[in-house]
Design a protein around this motif. Sequence first.
Motif, mmCIF file in Angstrom:
data_model
loop_
_atom_site.group_PDB
_atom_site.id
_atom_site.type_symbol
_atom_site.label_atom_id
_atom_site.label_comp_id
_atom_site.label_asym_id
_atom_site.label_seq_id
_atom_site.Cartn_x
_atom_site.Cartn_y
_atom_site.Cartn_z
ATOM 1 N N THR A 117 0.803 -1.227 0.000
ATOM 2 C CA THR A 117 0.000 0.000 0.000
ATOM 3 C C THR A 117 0.834 1.273 0.000
ATOM 4 O O THR A 117 0.293 2.354 -0.233
ATOM 5 C CB THR A 117 -0.962 0.030 1.208
ATOM 6 N N VAL A 118 2.144 1.155 0.254
ATOM 7 C CA VAL A 118 2.978 2.357 0.323
ATOM 8 C C VAL A 118 3.969 2.493 -0.819
ATOM 9 O O VAL A 118 4.551 3.565 -1.018
ATOM 10 C CB VAL A 118 3.719 2.470 1.679
ATOM 11 N N GLY A 119 4.225 1.441 -1.570
ATOM 12 C CA GLY A 119 5.159 1.536 -2.697
ATOM 13 C C GLY A 119 6.608 1.398 -2.291
ATOM 14 O O GLY A 119 7.439 2.245 -2.625
ATOM 15 N N GLY A 120 6.934 0.331 -1.582
ATOM 16 C CA GLY A 120 8.314 0.086 -1.179
ATOM 17 C C GLY A 120 9.242 -0.147 -2.358
ATOM 18 O O GLY A 120 8.803 -0.287 -3.498
ATOM 19 N N PHE A 121 10.529 -0.149 -2.078
ATOM 20 C CA PHE A 121 11.572 -0.363 -3.086
ATOM 21 C C PHE A 121 11.545 0.710 -4.177
ATOM 22 O O PHE A 121 11.932 0.458 -5.313
ATOM 23 C CB PHE A 121 11.452 -1.740 -3.761
ATOM 24 N N GLY A 122 11.044 1.887 -3.863
ATOM 25 C CA GLY A 122 10.966 2.940 -4.864
ATOM 26 C C GLY A 122 9.876 2.720 -5.898
ATOM 27 O O GLY A 122 9.829 3.384 -6.924
ATOM 28 N N GLY A 123 8.971 1.768 -5.609
ATOM 29 C CA GLY A 123 7.885 1.449 -6.528
ATOM 30 C C GLY A 123 6.643 2.267 -6.250
ATOM 31 O O GLY A 123 6.678 3.295 -5.575
ATOM 32 N N GLU A 124 5.552 1.778 -6.776
ATOM 33 C CA GLU A 124 4.280 2.478 -6.683
ATOM 34 C C GLU A 124 3.361 1.833 -5.647
ATOM 35 O O GLU A 124 3.328 0.598 -5.537
ATOM 36 C CB GLU A 124 3.576 2.444 -8.040
ATOM 37 N N PRO A 125 2.591 2.630 -4.912
ATOM 38 C CA PRO A 125 1.584 2.045 -4.039
ATOM 39 C C PRO A 125 0.637 1.167 -4.853
ATOM 40 O O PRO A 125 0.261 1.517 -5.973
ATOM 41 C CB PRO A 125 0.844 3.257 -3.469
ATOM 42 N N GLY A 126 0.302 0.019 -4.290
ATOM 43 C CA GLY A 126 -0.596 -0.906 -4.961
ATOM 44 C C GLY A 126 0.101 -2.043 -5.681
ATOM 45 O O GLY A 126 -0.538 -2.998 -6.107
ATOM 46 N N GLN A 127 1.425 -1.957 -5.809
ATOM 47 C CA GLN A 127 2.151 -3.032 -6.487
ATOM 48 C C GLN A 127 2.035 -4.328 -5.687
ATOM 49 O O GLN A 127 1.735 -4.319 -4.504
ATOM 50 C CB GLN A 127 3.608 -2.653 -6.686
ATOM 51 N N ILE A 128 2.275 -5.458 -6.364
ATOM 52 C CA ILE A 128 2.174 -6.765 -5.724
ATOM 53 C C ILE A 128 3.575 -7.289 -5.444
ATOM 54 O O ILE A 128 4.390 -7.441 -6.350
ATOM 55 C CB ILE A 128 1.408 -7.770 -6.619
ATOM 56 N N ILE A 129 3.843 -7.551 -4.166
ATOM 57 C CA ILE A 129 5.137 -8.040 -3.686
ATOM 58 C C ILE A 129 4.999 -9.519 -3.328
ATOM 59 O O ILE A 129 4.029 -9.917 -2.685
ATOM 60 C CB ILE A 129 5.585 -7.278 -2.417
ATOM 61 N N GLU A 130 5.983 -10.311 -3.709
ATOM 62 C CA GLU A 130 6.031 -11.704 -3.264
ATOM 63 C C GLU A 130 6.977 -11.788 -2.077
ATOM 64 O O GLU A 130 8.153 -11.449 -2.184
ATOM 65 C CB GLU A 130 6.514 -12.626 -4.385
ATOM 66 N N PHE A 131 6.442 -12.223 -0.945
ATOM 67 C CA PHE A 131 7.214 -12.416 0.275
ATOM 68 C C PHE A 131 7.451 -13.904 0.451
ATOM 69 O O PHE A 131 6.504 -14.686 0.545
ATOM 70 C CB PHE A 131 6.448 -11.873 1.487
ATOM 71 N N LYS A 132 8.718 -14.295 0.449
ATOM 72 C CA LYS A 132 9.082 -15.681 0.754
ATOM 73 C C LYS A 132 9.896 -15.649 2.034
ATOM 74 O O LYS A 132 10.925 -14.973 2.110
ATOM 75 C CB LYS A 132 9.880 -16.306 -0.385
ATOM 76 N N ALA A 133 9.424 -16.376 3.024
ATOM 77 C CA ALA A 133 10.032 -16.328 4.350
ATOM 78 C C ALA A 133 11.500 -16.722 4.344
ATOM 79 O O ALA A 133 12.284 -16.200 5.130
ATOM 80 C CB ALA A 133 9.249 -17.225 5.309
ATOM 81 N N ASP A 134 11.912 -17.610 3.454
ATOM 82 C CA ASP A 134 13.287 -18.100 3.476
ATOM 83 C C ASP A 134 14.155 -17.516 2.362
ATOM 84 O O ASP A 134 15.188 -18.081 2.022
ATOM 85 C CB ASP A 134 13.296 -19.628 3.407
ATOM 86 N N ASP A 135 13.769 -16.388 1.825
ATOM 87 C CA ASP A 135 14.480 -15.787 0.699
ATOM 88 C C ASP A 135 14.798 -14.331 1.036
ATOM 89 O O ASP A 135 13.936 -13.604 1.525
ATOM 90 C CB ASP A 135 13.594 -15.860 -0.552
ATOM 91 N N HIS A 136 16.009 -13.909 0.782
ATOM 92 C CA HIS A 136 16.379 -12.514 1.052
ATOM 93 C C HIS A 136 16.053 -11.603 -0.121
ATOM 94 O O HIS A 136 16.380 -10.424 -0.096
ATOM 95 C CB HIS A 136 17.850 -12.410 1.442
ATOM 96 N N TYR A 137 15.428 -12.145 -1.136
ATOM 97 C CA TYR A 137 14.939 -11.336 -2.241
ATOM 98 C C TYR A 137 13.442 -11.153 -2.090
ATOM 99 O O TYR A 137 12.743 -12.035 -1.604
ATOM 100 C CB TYR A 137 15.216 -12.008 -3.599
ATOM 101 N N ARG A 138 12.971 -10.007 -2.497
ATOM 102 C CA ARG A 138 11.546 -9.752 -2.624
ATOM 103 C C ARG A 138 11.332 -9.429 -4.091
ATOM 104 O O ARG A 138 12.158 -8.762 -4.718
ATOM 105 C CB ARG A 138 11.087 -8.584 -1.746
ATOM 106 N N TYR A 139 10.239 -9.895 -4.627
ATOM 107 C CA TYR A 139 9.948 -9.678 -6.033
ATOM 108 C C TYR A 139 8.700 -8.826 -6.169
ATOM 109 O O TYR A 139 7.672 -9.137 -5.555
ATOM 110 C CB TYR A 139 9.735 -11.018 -6.755
ATOM 111 N N ILE A 140 8.814 -7.764 -6.935
ATOM 112 C CA ILE A 140 7.628 -7.015 -7.325
ATOM 113 C C ILE A 140 7.074 -7.796 -8.518
ATOM 114 O O ILE A 140 7.664 -7.779 -9.603
ATOM 115 C CB ILE A 140 7.949 -5.560 -7.699
#
Length: 190
Positions: A117-140
């Motif tokens: 909802t805030v647009g992390g990683f310099g992205g836009e609010p509303g983008q879809i982030i994939e959170f994987k608990a065992d991965d240090h990468y996040r994917y928009i």
Amino acid sequence: MHPLIARLDQWLQANRPAYHAHLQPGASSDVIDEIARRAGGELPALLRELLAWRDGQPDDSDDHLEYLWSLMSTRAVLGALDDMAWLVENDDFGDLWGDGWVPFLGNIYGDHLCVDTVGGFGGEPGQIIEFKADDHYRYIRYPSIEAWLETLVSAFEAGLFGDDSKPDDREAREAFVTRRHPGYPIAKSY
């Protein structure tokens, strides 16, 4: 009903009637407002409509909307928000979970697709982030929830998925997504 949700509803009724019947009735606006409050802001209108259409699937269900992703109930969303807040406060996930992330799909591994909802990683609010608990990468994964849902419904309608939620050809499905959203997914590391 949003046209994309109507298309999803129609496709599920026609092609996966047992799964469709298993989905829970829509969530109340009070519960959806509570999710927005806990996430610290306003939810995208389409996420609100998705939760109001169906309150996910029962938490003990082992069926999936898409491959390994299950449609989360509002109870599961609130539980995940509480769990992540606790982990952030205790510095276990302080740098792995983002402010304003609202999970709406989950899997048995503790991973989530989240509306940011805030647009992390310099992205836009509303983008879809994939959170994987065992991965240090996040994917928009997608620029918006509209992009995710339109892609999912179009892939269903194009026959890229079998009646068990698994893509018949994963490479064809990935190519389908890439054509619709060039440059995605965007990998970000912590």
